[in-house]
Enzyme design. Sequence first.
Site, short mmCIF file in Angstrom:
data_model
loop_
_atom_site.label_atom_id
_atom_site.label_comp_id
_atom_site.label_asym_id
_atom_site.label_seq_id
_atom_site.Cartn_x
_atom_site.Cartn_y
_atom_site.Cartn_z
N HIS A 27 0.84 -1.21 0.00
CA HIS A 27 0.00 0.00 0.00
C HIS A 27 0.87 1.26 0.00
O HIS A 27 0.58 2.23 -0.69
CB HIS A 27 -0.89 0.05 1.25
CG HIS A 27 -1.88 -1.06 1.36
ND1 HIS A 27 -1.76 -2.07 2.29
CD2 HIS A 27 -3.02 -1.31 0.67
CE1 HIS A 27 -2.79 -2.88 2.17
NE2 HIS A 27 -3.57 -2.46 1.20
N SER A 176 -2.58 -8.06 3.12
CA SER A 176 -3.15 -7.95 4.48
C SER A 176 -3.53 -9.34 4.99
O SER A 176 -3.54 -9.60 6.18
CB SER A 176 -4.39 -7.06 4.46
OG SER A 176 -4.04 -5.81 3.88
#
Length: 273
Positions: A27, A176
Amino acid sequence: MRAEAAAGRAGGIVGLVPTMGFFHEGHLSLMRAARAECGLAVVSLFVNPTQFGPGEDLAAYPKDFDRDCALAAAEGIDIMFAPEPGEVYASDHATFVNVERITAGLCGASRPVHFRGVATVVAKLFNICRPRRAYFGLKDYQQARAIETMIRDLNFDVDLVRCPIVREPDGVAMSSRNTYLSPEERRAAPVLRRSLVAAGQGIERGERDAGAVARQLCHAIETEPLARVDYAEVVDADSLAPLTRIGRAALLAVAVQIGRARLIDNLVVETAS
Ligand code: PAF
């Protein structure tokens, strides 16, 4: 958000990094690209319910809003747009974006509502944030192709910026969902990258039979006892249609269940013939 985006557009380029939060280096690499290229850098954080099927990990999806805000701020992000589900979807929401063909195989085959939810929420985020550029990581290669197709087909005035996969030192693609892995499962996870690289080397040595490469890929992953292959496929890198012979650009794509985590990874192999 609309007012801020309008002011941002007046002063330069608005860049959007759409995310579901729980940030990792992947990210942050998208944020750095947006920060470097855009006057107003916006990160959206929304765990989008419509892209999760029944029995998937919507409720368990990892969250740490304060840490995410601190990480985005440290990257110099101007706006963190984190709406509530009720702000994004009316209770009688009835309109969905369906990108056909390109979403039929790979993850679309085992997650039938997934890409409809992704395309719908990304269209909404484009309409709300009005970015000129949107940053997507190539770990979710099929997602990036689906959104590129949606942008073209629905005439969004947005350039999708493809960003490279960010990996851990042992080759595992950052996700994640890696947090779902136990230490033993985490030690098994490099099998995805290892198998993709070995299959890619086979193509570089001259193998052109896509079925043979896919079988090699699958067998290599199955040598890891904790790994259960969802798919291991060789498709055209643009259309994502299955290949029989490997041509100019092939995508080797895998989805593998390890414990609670469904991990995906891919490799694009370009050949002269
Ligand atoms: O890749 C993701 O995190 C999500 O699919 C996205 C693009 C933010 C849409 O919810």
